[in-house]
Design an enzyme around this catalytic site. Sequence first.
Site, PDB file in Angstrom:
ATOM      1  N   ASP A 219      43.446  47.734  34.869  1.00 66.72           N
ATOM      2  CA  ASP A 219      44.375  48.788  35.282  1.00 66.72           C
ATOM      3  C   ASP A 219      45.695  48.584  34.547  1.00 66.72           C
ATOM      4  O   ASP A 219      46.396  47.588  34.763  1.00 66.72           O
ATOM      5  CB  ASP A 219      44.601  48.746  36.788  1.00 66.72           C
TER       6      ASP A 219
ATOM      7  N   SER B 267      47.603  45.900  40.079  1.00 69.98           N
ATOM      8  CA  SER B 267      46.575  46.484  39.223  1.00 69.98           C
ATOM      9  C   SER B 267      45.560  45.433  38.834  1.00 69.98           C
ATOM     10  O   SER B 267      45.855  44.242  38.816  1.00 69.98           O
ATOM     11  CB  SER B 267      47.223  47.069  37.961  1.00 69.98           C
ATOM     12  N   CYS B 268      44.364  45.882  38.524  1.00 68.91           N
ATOM     13  CA  CYS B 268      43.225  45.069  38.078  1.00 68.91           C
ATOM     14  C   CYS B 268      42.503  44.382  39.240  1.00 68.91           C
ATOM     15  O   CYS B 268      43.121  43.936  40.198  1.00 68.91           O
ATOM     16  CB  CYS B 268      43.615  44.010  37.051  1.00 68.91           C
ATOM     17  N   ASP B 269      41.195  44.338  39.103  1.00 66.07           N
ATOM     18  CA  ASP B 269      40.324  43.629  40.038  1.00 66.07           C
ATOM     19  C   ASP B 269      39.199  43.000  39.238  1.00 66.07           C
ATOM     20  O   ASP B 269      38.609  43.655  38.369  1.00 66.07           O
ATOM     21  CB  ASP B 269      39.741  44.585  41.092  1.00 66.07           C
TER      22      ASP B 269
ATOM     23  N   GLU C  11      44.183  38.770  35.896  1.00 71.93           N
ATOM     24  CA  GLU C  11      44.965  39.560  36.846  1.00 71.93           C
ATOM     25  C   GLU C  11      46.432  39.174  36.723  1.00 71.93           C
ATOM     26  O   GLU C  11      46.759  38.002  36.491  1.00 71.93           O
ATOM     27  CB  GLU C  11      44.531  39.255  38.294  1.00 71.93           C
TER      28      GLU C  11
END
Length: 418
Positions: free
Chosen positions: A33, A10-12, A97
């Site tokens: 995310d 998850s996460c960007d 992240e």
Amino acid sequence: MAGIEFKASSCDTFVALPPATETGCVIFGKNSDRPDNEVQEVVYFPATNNPSESQLQCTYVPIQQAPHCHAVILSKPSWMWGAEMGANEHGVCIGNEAVYTKEPSSTKDGVLGMDYVRLGLERGKTAKEALDAMTAILEEHGQSGCCAENEAWTYHNSYIIADRSEAWVLETAGKWWAAEQITSGVRNISNDLSIGTKIDAMSIGLQEHAKAKGYWNGEGEFHFTKAFSSSGTEPSSRQVAGEFMMKKKAKYGEFNTRHMMDILRDERSGICMTGCFTSNGSQVSILPPPGAPAPPCHWFTGTPNPARSAYKPFIFTPGVQMPQYTVSPDFGSEDPLRTQPRFQREVDRRHSLWKSHEKAFSATNRKQESTLLGIIRDLEIKCIDDMEKFLKRFPNEKLEEADGVFNECVEAELKFYE
């Protein structure tokens, strides 16, 4: 107690620098995310001067407070002290992240990776100052603790730290770290270590520790990801897709605000995430080059799923008017985080904007949703155009004209949902 073997992807986080961007600015972006039932708030904290030797309570543990903390705006899970992303009054932006490394992670109370986002923003006037502050604390305190309510989910962290002139990628494995300086072009991170042999700063003894642990045999050039990653060196599909989209949109040096928002709304790649993990918050920041008269402008959704949300602008001014509509309820000493044992009951952390957004979209069919999204997007485009015109008029514009711009946009969105 060790963390459970749960490796959520998850996460960007993204950054674009000249010559990739139009107008020579730096553009930062991130999707946060998180578990789909976790509320994310957008909150502002003014600058403070603090007594010497005072203590700062992070999410789980206290650490030494800094003599001065810069003003910050944060997009953060409402239950924790730290943040997923944010910016400070000097034009520094940070996003994190989750990464998984060969170093052990732990649920033991400690400084969370999200705490480091806020610590870097509060203590750094530049990206490098923020990096130095974060790594100094990391080397002293390490990182540990449950990263979600009611879940023994733990991980280490990577970050993009950006300012008006450069960016740094900081990647960590326990208390060990490496950093890569970015001065041009585009860069993105997802949930994998990504620093290879280009290491511009690192913790003292990093290579010796890698050899002692058997992560590296000492032969050839030291490669941080090969040494410390627990999941190999191949980037995730989201990271590959994000890099492709960034390079494509930046090909002619015209990468702009809308391009970053488009990438963060890309559902096909998984960058815009829905399901048990959802993009519960999103940020885009435009940082004019050093010496430019216009201030940085930061855009936040304050609601889940950027494909269903409107970005609203925020500018640091001496008289910031921040609404309570994006701030979650304060449960004080009765908060499940502060009671022992922790997280034994659930509370409703939804703020006003979150509730209105949720109600509006839950009550629509597909056709109505399409109409609703069209109206929201039209309003957002107008807001972007108006802000770009406003910023181009500096230094003739007065900064105080932007005191309540975020508040006004949130109020307009709330009225629209009614």
